[in-house]
Design a protein around this motif. Structure first.
Motif, PDB file in Angstrom:
ATOM      1  N   THR A 139       1.199  -1.097   0.244  1.00 47.12           N
ATOM      2  CA  THR A 139       0.212  -0.158  -0.087  1.00 47.12           C
ATOM      3  C   THR A 139       1.342   1.459  -0.055  1.00 47.12           C
TER       4      THR A 139
ATOM      5  N   ASP B 259       1.239   4.991   2.558  1.00 45.95           N
ATOM      6  CA  ASP B 259      -0.180   5.768   3.762  1.00 45.95           C
ATOM      7  C   ASP B 259       0.799   7.227   3.247  1.00 45.95           C
TER       8      ASP B 259
ATOM      9  N   ARG C  12     -11.864   4.929   7.502  1.00 48.83           N
ATOM     10  CA  ARG C  12     -11.979   3.642   6.778  1.00 48.83           C
ATOM     11  C   ARG C  12     -12.813   2.592   6.756  1.00 48.83           C
TER      12      ARG C  12
ATOM     13  N   ARG D 147       2.527  -5.658  11.578  1.00 48.08           N
ATOM     14  CA  ARG D 147       1.782  -4.565  10.945  1.00 48.08           C
ATOM     15  C   ARG D 147       0.441  -3.566  10.548  1.00 48.08           C
ATOM     16  N   ASP D 148       0.059  -4.978   9.639  1.00 48.44           N
ATOM     17  CA  ASP D 148      -1.037  -5.325   9.101  1.00 48.44           C
ATOM     18  C   ASP D 148      -1.633  -6.282  10.178  1.00 48.44           C
TER      19      ASP D 148
ATOM     20  N   ARG E 280      -4.072  -8.338   7.994  1.00 45.50           N
ATOM     21  CA  ARG E 280      -4.505  -9.065   7.229  1.00 45.50           C
ATOM     22  C   ARG E 280      -3.474  -9.906   6.754  1.00 45.50           C
TER      23      ARG E 280
ATOM     24  N   SER F 104       2.844  -6.922   5.797  1.00 49.34           N
ATOM     25  CA  SER F 104       2.561  -5.993   4.411  1.00 49.34           C
ATOM     26  C   SER F 104       3.715  -4.663   4.085  1.00 49.34           C
TER      27      SER F 104
ATOM     28  N   SER G 127       4.667  -0.605   3.732  1.00 48.46           N
ATOM     29  CA  SER G 127       3.265   0.409   3.081  1.00 48.46           C
ATOM     30  C   SER G 127       5.117   1.492   2.572  1.00 48.46           C
TER      31      SER G 127
ATOM     32  N   PHE H 287      -2.947   0.640  12.690  1.00 46.38           N
ATOM     33  CA  PHE H 287      -1.762  -0.112  12.418  1.00 46.38           C
ATOM     34  C   PHE H 287      -0.390   0.620  12.573  1.00 46.38           C
TER      35      PHE H 287
ATOM     36  N   HIS I   8       0.261   3.525  12.301  1.00 42.09           N
ATOM     37  CA  HIS I   8      -0.257   5.358  11.708  1.00 42.09           C
ATOM     38  C   HIS I   8       0.478   6.152  12.226  1.00 42.09           C
TER      39      HIS I   8
END
Length: 222
Positions: A11, A13, A31, A85-86, A88, A91, A93, A126, A128
């Motif tokens: 991704t 960010d 989100r 960090r995610d 899912r 990841s 970023s 996350f 962020h």
């Protein structure tokens, strides 16, 4: 036969920063989807390999689609990557910071940008919060040796507005005479001919300026 490896989520960010009531602020969006649905987060999204030529193209696409913004100054910060960090999965970023004058934050996408102090954005999903901190540090460090602070202003501004913006970015008060002298010595600005602005603190209409060139770095501290 080549072994199969799990592909990481990729991704971008964007730490979109502006100035609100004399303080640096970061723009967030709630989100739309899980994880963290409905939670304010940095503006970002997946890299679209079928349409994004590179990560910068992804930034431009996402800023336009999600914030209704085009033509902003932005710069790559660094990558944040890892398994944890995610939720899912593994990841990556590619993080950027972008600067926008408050007057451009009208929001033409139907989505409401949430502006929070960059120094205290609250709990974010996350990692962020780490990304915001890194962007603040980059802006403060680079802002002292460049004209990028002017990207937080409209294209035309007064010298007092420019100094105030530098003070916000750097977190310190600058001597007015020294600031104006450095601006003149560095030859970064040009007067806007035929235009002046009446301000509340000046008895006479104030001279207006703009950058001579695109945001650039110089060889001494402002």
């Amino acid at each position: 036969m080549q072994p199969e490896y799990e592909r990481p989520i990729v991704t971008v960010d964007i730490v979109l920063m502006t100035i609100v009531e004399g303080a640096l602020a970061v723009a967030l969006l709630e989100r739309d989807n899980a994880p963290f649905q409905g939670v304010p987060a940095l503006i970002g999204g997946y890299v679209h390999t079928d349409e994004d030529e590179d990560a910068e193209a992804a930034v431009r696409r996402i800023l336009k689609a999600k914030a209704g913004l085009e033509g902003l100054f932005f710069e790559q910060l660094r990558s944040f990557a890892g398994r944890d960090r995610d939720p899912r999965g593994w990841s990556v970023s590619i993080a950027y910071f972008a600067l926008v004058p408050p007057s451009l934050l009208s929001g033409g996408t139907g989505k409401t940008l949430l502006l929070r102090p960059a120094s205290a954005p609250g709990e974010l999903p996350f990692d962020h919060e780490r990304i915001v901190l890194a962007a603040r540090e980059r802006l403060r460090g680079k802002g002292a040796y460049s004209t990028i602070a002017a990207c937080l202003l409209p294209k035309v501004f007064t010298m007092s507005e420019l100094q105030g913006t530098y003070e916000t970015v750097l977190g310190e008060t600058l001597d007015q005479s020294a600031f104006r002298r450095k601006m003149k010595d560095l030859d970064l600005l040009e007067e806007v001919e035929g235009e002046k602005r009446q301000t509340l603190i000046a008895r006479r209409p104030t001279t207006l300026y703009r950058l001579k060139a695109a945001p650039s770095v110089f060889d001494r501290r402002i």
